[in-house]
Design a protein around this motif. Structure first.
Motif, PDB file in Angstrom:
ATOM      1  N   PRO A   1       6.094 -62.972  65.062  1.00  0.00           N
ATOM      2  CA  PRO A   1       7.440 -63.491  64.759  1.00  0.00           C
ATOM      3  C   PRO A   1       7.724 -63.599  63.266  1.00  0.00           C
ATOM      4  CG  PRO A   1       5.981 -65.300  65.344  1.00  0.00           C
ATOM      5  CD  PRO A   1       5.167 -64.041  65.489  1.00  0.00           C
ATOM      6  N   PHE A   2       7.911 -62.458  62.600  1.00  0.00           N
ATOM      7  CA  PHE A   2       8.237 -62.487  61.172  1.00  0.00           C
ATOM      8  C   PHE A   2       9.718 -62.811  60.978  1.00  0.00           C
ATOM      9  CE2 PHE A   2       4.487 -59.631  60.994  1.00  0.00           C
ATOM     10  CZ  PHE A   2       3.722 -60.384  60.126  1.00  0.00           C
ATOM     11  N   ASP A   3      10.014 -63.510  59.887  1.00  0.00           N
ATOM     12  CA  ASP A   3      11.392 -63.857  59.546  1.00  0.00           C
ATOM     13  C   ASP A   3      11.967 -62.942  58.471  1.00  0.00           C
ATOM     14  OD1 ASP A   3      11.746 -66.394  61.114  1.00  0.00           O
ATOM     15  OD2 ASP A   3       9.992 -66.948  59.940  1.00  0.00           O
ATOM     16  N   ARG A   4      11.101 -62.170  57.791  1.00  0.00           N
ATOM     17  CA  ARG A   4      11.595 -61.320  56.713  1.00  0.00           C
ATOM     18  C   ARG A   4      10.571 -60.238  56.396  1.00  0.00           C
ATOM     19  NH1 ARG A   4      15.522 -61.361  53.086  1.00  0.00           N
ATOM     20  NH2 ARG A   4      16.297 -63.333  53.931  1.00  0.00           N
ATOM     21  N   LEU A   5      11.072 -59.044  56.011  1.00  0.00           N
ATOM     22  CA  LEU A   5      10.231 -57.971  55.502  1.00  0.00           C
ATOM     23  C   LEU A   5      10.551 -57.770  54.030  1.00  0.00           C
ATOM     24  CD1 LEU A   5      10.501 -55.261  58.330  1.00  0.00           C
ATOM     25  CD2 LEU A   5       8.728 -56.993  58.039  1.00  0.00           C
ATOM     26  N   LYS A   6       9.512 -57.579  53.221  1.00  0.00           N
ATOM     27  CA  LYS A   6       9.701 -57.336  51.799  1.00  0.00           C
ATOM     28  C   LYS A   6       9.245 -55.917  51.480  1.00  0.00           C
ATOM     29  CE  LYS A   6       9.350 -60.611  48.870  1.00  0.00           C
ATOM     30  NZ  LYS A   6       8.855 -61.626  47.910  1.00  0.00           N
ATOM     31  N   ILE A   7      10.206 -55.072  51.062  1.00  0.00           N
ATOM     32  CA  ILE A   7       9.892 -53.676  50.740  1.00  0.00           C
ATOM     33  C   ILE A   7       9.058 -53.642  49.467  1.00  0.00           C
ATOM     34  CG2 ILE A   7      10.850 -51.400  50.260  1.00  0.00           C
ATOM     35  CD1 ILE A   7      13.413 -52.272  51.619  1.00  0.00           C
ATOM     36  N   ASP A   8       7.943 -52.926  49.520  1.00  0.00           N
ATOM     37  CA  ASP A   8       7.047 -52.879  48.362  1.00  0.00           C
ATOM     38  C   ASP A   8       7.751 -52.252  47.166  1.00  0.00           C
ATOM     39  OD1 ASP A   8       4.208 -53.180  47.348  1.00  0.00           O
ATOM     40  OD2 ASP A   8       4.601 -51.076  46.929  1.00  0.00           O
TER      41      ASP A   8
END
Length: 563
Positions: free
Chosen positions: A444-451
């Motif tokens: 259950p991730f709330d956010r993805l951070k693009i490298d």
């Protein structure tokens, strides 16, 4: 001072008795000779029918002398037996003091004088001496997973394998734990033979060891030092203590370079180790003195251009070394087992700082994979939130993709526990690891951070390929209803390209370098988004959802929504 009136020890008493018994035996023999010379002829004459026979008192004295002689002979035999037993006991004690009981190798105490003796022999023969130190990689894990009985078998098998490979006259010692050392002589012009020997040893020792039900595979790291390391012809040869120290440094270097390999000692290694020791001492001192401080990097809503949050970054302002980059001290703190204490200090300070910011501004913190192994990590975060009266929905925990492959079950449990408290979870550096779609769906991730590497491609002429990758990640986020943050925005051109790709948050040096808490305070004060302590009321900072770690359905949804 020793009390002269104290009773004698058992050995002193025994020695006294032996001396008395010896004196009595000697006297008995002399008296036997004297009395026997007069009594025995009279006895023989009496047997022959000549004479009246010897005096009865003299006969009794002769018999008493014979008894005393027999007693002395018996005591002498017992004394010889005691001496032999004492000699064997001393030999056994010497062996125990000089050898390792488990492997029958020399031990750390005895390898030093034996090495010094071999160095002298090699010198007289015109040869050099090589000191090779081995360490079994991940031996603690073998012990923990298979038990100490299997661990002992591994140590004994390793010692046997090394012993069979060594040239005649070489030394082998177990220095303690899973460390071994061997010492060999070699011709001055054939140093390559030491390399060949060590390569064979690494290959041989790393062969699987059968433990009955399954095989155990091990690898070793080795370091080598030699008497030729001393390049000053005017100085004496290096002794055993120096060779052991240098080999230990080279072995440590081999472990740092990836293990299952070896290195010869070089002077630069000692300098690196000295710096490492100073760094470790500085970290311990810095933790006590509060030298680790949070810096904050802005996170901007690309659509509105307003500050949506800050990412907390660790900085070490050392009183001796100045400002130190986290890429240097974080790995060392992890190896020292201090990353948890260091992170706790920084998170508490970040929560204290962020409690004065506008309630719409979030704070995100990075955590080490090691911290995810702590079963009490979620409870610790809840304790910090309560202590600083900080809303859980404003805290964002960032984890990297590598964490997902160490223990997926533990990570899933930890993420669920944190989100149940209202804390948001971000997957950092997305795209550089090995995350699968199934993991993104199940966790259950709330956010993805693009490298930042993908974002940087937009400005380095790789706009089309970089744009496609970022478009794919944004589409993936849309499909999973997970908001996206782009890292590494360095210029206006990159920013404009990202704005066209959808509703994103962004961060990078285009918005400024990471700032101290005072600089953030000054920035937010100018924007009217900083609250002084007097202006903060208890109602503005609600407690985390529940102390038992559970949220109601509406609260859970609120904690999962994007910023």
């Amino acid at each position: 001072m020793t009390d002269k009136t104290a009773p004698m020890s058992d050995k002193q008493c025994a020695a006294g008795r032996d001396f008395v018994a010896l004196g009595i035996s000697a006297s008995a023999i002399l008296m036997f000779v004297g009395i026997g010379s007069s009594v025995l002829p009279e006895i023989f004459k009496n047997w022959a029918g000549v004479g009246s026979g010897p005096d009865l008192m003299l006969v009794n004295a002769l018999l008493l002398n014979i008894a005393l002689i027999i007693f002395g002979r018996r005591r002498y035999s017992e004394l010889l037996a005691e001496l032999d037993q004492h000699r064997k006991a001393e030999e056994s004690a010497r062996l125990l003091a000089e050898t390792d009981v488990l492997t029958n190798c020399l031990n750390r105490r005895s390898i030093t004088p034996e090495t010094d003796a071999l160095i002298e022999q090699s010198k007289q023969a015109g040869k050099h001496t090589a000191f090779i130190m081995f360490d079994l990689d991940n031996f603690k894990q073998i012990n923990d997973c298979n038990g100490h009985q299997v661990g002992d078998l591994v140590l004994k098998t390793t010692a046997q394998r090394i012993q069979t490979m060594l040239p005649t006259g070489s030394l082998l010692a177990r220095l303690g734990g899973d460390e071994f050392a061997c010492v060999i002589s070699f011709e001055k012009s054939f140093r390559c033979r030491v390399d060949q020997l060590v390569n064979r040893l690494i290959d041989t020792v790393s062969q699987p060891i059968s433990t009955g039900e399954q095989g155990v595979e091990i690898t070793i790291s080795a370091g080598i030092s030699t008497t030729e390391t001393n390049t000053d012809p005017a100085s004496s040869l290096l002794d055993a203590k120096c060779l052991l120290h240098y080999a230990d440094i080279a072995m440590y270097h081999a472990k740092k370079q990836g293990r299952n390999r070896y290195f010869w000692f070089e002077a630069g290694m000692e300098h690196q180790l000295r710096l490492r020791n100073e760094l470790e001492a500085g970290i311990r001192r810095g933790l006590s003195n509060g030298e680790f401080v949070p810096y904050y990097e802005q996170q901007i809503d690309l659509h509105t251009g307003e500050i949506a949050g800050f990412e907390m970054l660790a900085r070490w302002i050392s009183s001796d070394l100045g400002i130190i980059n986290p890429d240097i001290f974080i790995p060392v703190a992890e190896e020292m087992g201090l990353i948890g204490d260091l992170s706790d200090q920084l998170i508490e300070q970040a929560l204290s700082d962020a409690s004065h910011w506008d309630p719409t501004i979030t704070v995100s913190v990075n955590i080490s994979p090691i911290q995810l192994r702590d079963p009490w990590f979620a409870q610790k975060m809840l304790k910090f939130l309560v202590k600083h009266n900080f809303p859980a929905q404003r805290l964002e925990i960032e984890i990297t993709e590598t964490c997902l492959h160490e223990n997926l079950g533990l990570v899933r449990s930890m993420i669920t526990s944190l989100r149940n408290q209202g804390i948001r979870i971000s997957l950092d550096d997305f795209g550089t690891g090995y995350s699968s779609l199934s993991q993104l769906q199940s966790l259950p991730f709330d956010r993805l951070k693009i490298d930042r590497s993908f974002v940087g491609d937009l400005a380095r002429g790789g706009g089309e390929s970089g744009s496609k990758i970022i478009d794919a990640i944004i589409s993936l986020g849309d499909g999973l209803s997970i908001p996206i943050t782009a890292e590494g925005i360095e210029d206006e051109e990159t920013l404009e390209m990202l704005k066209k790709m959808g509703p994103l948050k962004g961060q990078g040096y285009h918005y400024g370098l990471p700032e101290t808490s005072e600089q953030v305070k000054e920035r937010l004060t100018k924007l009217g988004r900083y609250r002084t302590p007097k202006a903060i009321g208890p109602s503005e900072f609600p407690q985390p959802a529940a102390l038992d770690g559970h949220l109601s359905e509406p609260q859970l949804k609120a904690g999962s929504s994007g910023a």
